[in-house]
Design an enzyme around this catalytic site. Structure first.
Site, PDB file in Angstrom:
ATOM      1  N   GLY A  12      57.893  31.752  16.134  1.00  0.00           N
ATOM      2  CA  GLY A  12      57.121  31.637  17.369  1.00  0.00           C
ATOM      3  C   GLY A  12      56.233  30.413  17.476  1.00  0.00           C
ATOM      4  N   ARG A  87      69.548  35.384  20.125  1.00  0.00           N
ATOM      5  CA  ARG A  87      70.719  36.127  20.604  1.00  0.00           C
ATOM      6  C   ARG A  87      71.438  35.281  21.641  1.00  0.00           C
ATOM      7  NH1 ARG A  87      71.671  39.348  16.869  1.00  0.00           N
ATOM      8  NH2 ARG A  87      73.163  40.443  18.171  1.00  0.00           N
ATOM      9  N   ASN A 103      65.530  26.551  27.627  1.00  0.00           N
ATOM     10  CA  ASN A 103      65.644  26.715  26.178  1.00  0.00           C
ATOM     11  C   ASN A 103      65.255  25.414  25.498  1.00  0.00           C
ATOM     12  OD1 ASN A 103      66.527  27.961  23.676  1.00  0.00           O
ATOM     13  ND2 ASN A 103      68.345  26.653  23.778  1.00  0.00           N
ATOM     14  N   HIS A 105      66.230  23.213  21.989  1.00  0.00           N
ATOM     15  CA  HIS A 105      67.234  23.131  20.925  1.00  0.00           C
ATOM     16  C   HIS A 105      66.891  21.947  20.022  1.00  0.00           C
ATOM     17  CE1 HIS A 105      71.056  23.766  18.980  1.00  0.00           C
ATOM     18  NE2 HIS A 105      71.263  22.463  19.041  1.00  0.00           N
ATOM     19  N   THR A 137      72.648  27.505  30.746  1.00  0.00           N
ATOM     20  CA  THR A 137      73.874  27.810  31.478  1.00  0.00           C
ATOM     21  C   THR A 137      74.739  28.669  30.547  1.00  0.00           C
ATOM     22  OG1 THR A 137      74.841  25.771  30.659  1.00  0.00           O
ATOM     23  CG2 THR A 137      73.842  25.683  32.860  1.00  0.00           C
TER      24      THR A 137
END
Ligand code: GRF
Length: 216
Positions: A12, A87, A103, A105, A137
């Site tokens: 986190g 997930r 998101n 990455h 996406t």
């Protein structure tokens, strides 16, 4: 003020960077699929409501995602922020929140989607590596890029030292991307790229370049 929900699975630290960035947003909840996620305690310390929707408690992805969507929708968020959420989400789930799920990455996408990105960057002998914030996406670790940050790969780097250098940049760019979204400054163009609008003062005029981090 825009409302966001943050989805985590573990440590986190990106969530924490967003919580501590004092953004002009309401952080409605932090949701984890993993009850032991360390980030849950951090969120609670920041006074943010936490929820667990455990994937293991569901027979399959569809029922897990239905429960997850139900919990997310309770908060009617403007934006869903995946911050180390581990997930894979189905196309149906992603499409339900199209244009309002992002998101981070740990690579300069489209290089190295998936896991072990720092190992892959070292193995490829890259001199530059980094991180990417993107709209989500159905294709995993793909989607319109909002912001990236690059770091050098040093001769004596290990996976850990490189990961730490990238992570410091993640903590800088993810709050920035959330801020842009919540200020209504991200525009998805027809060709699937993201344009960031220049900041405007309250009188509607563009801010001077000196006051606008994007100013040129
Ligand atoms: C980060 O490296 C992020 O880029 C990736 O998963 C990691 C999560 O770390 N998606 P944390 O839970 O935010 O500390």
């Amino acid at each position: 003020m825009k409302k966001i929900v943050i989805l985590i699975s573990g440590r986190g630290s990106n969530m924490q960077a967003i919580l501590e960035a004092r953004l002009p947003v309401t952080i409605a909840a932090v949701i984890s699929n993993e009850p032991r996620a360390a980030g849950l305690a951090i969120a609670r310390r920041h006074g943010v409501a936490t929820h667990v929707v455990e994937h293991r408690a569901h027979a399959d992805r569809a029922t897990f995602e239905a429960a997850l969507a139900q919990t997310v929708d309770t908060f009617t968020p403007d934006l869903i922020v995946l911050a180390g959420f581990m997930r894979i989400l189905s196309a149906a789930f992603v499409q339900r929140y199209a244009g309002r799920i992002i998101n981070i990455h740990p690579s300069l996408l489209p290089a190295f989607p998936g896991l072990h990105t720092h190992r892959a960057a070292l193995a490829a002998g890259l001199k530059i590596h980094g991180c990417t914030v993107h709209f989500v996406t159905p294709q995993v670790d793909f989607g319109p890029v909002i912001i990236q940050a690059a770091v050098p790969v040093l001769a004596d780097d290990t996976e850990d030292t490189l990961a730490a250098r990238v992570l410091a940049q993640e903590h800088r760019v993810y709050p920035q991307a959330v801020r842009w979204f919540c200020e209504g400054r991200l525009q998805l163009t027809a060709d699937g790229t993201v344009v960031i609008q220049r900041a405007r003062a309250t009188d509607g005029n563009l801010l001077s370049p000196a006051l606008d981090p994007l100013g040129s």
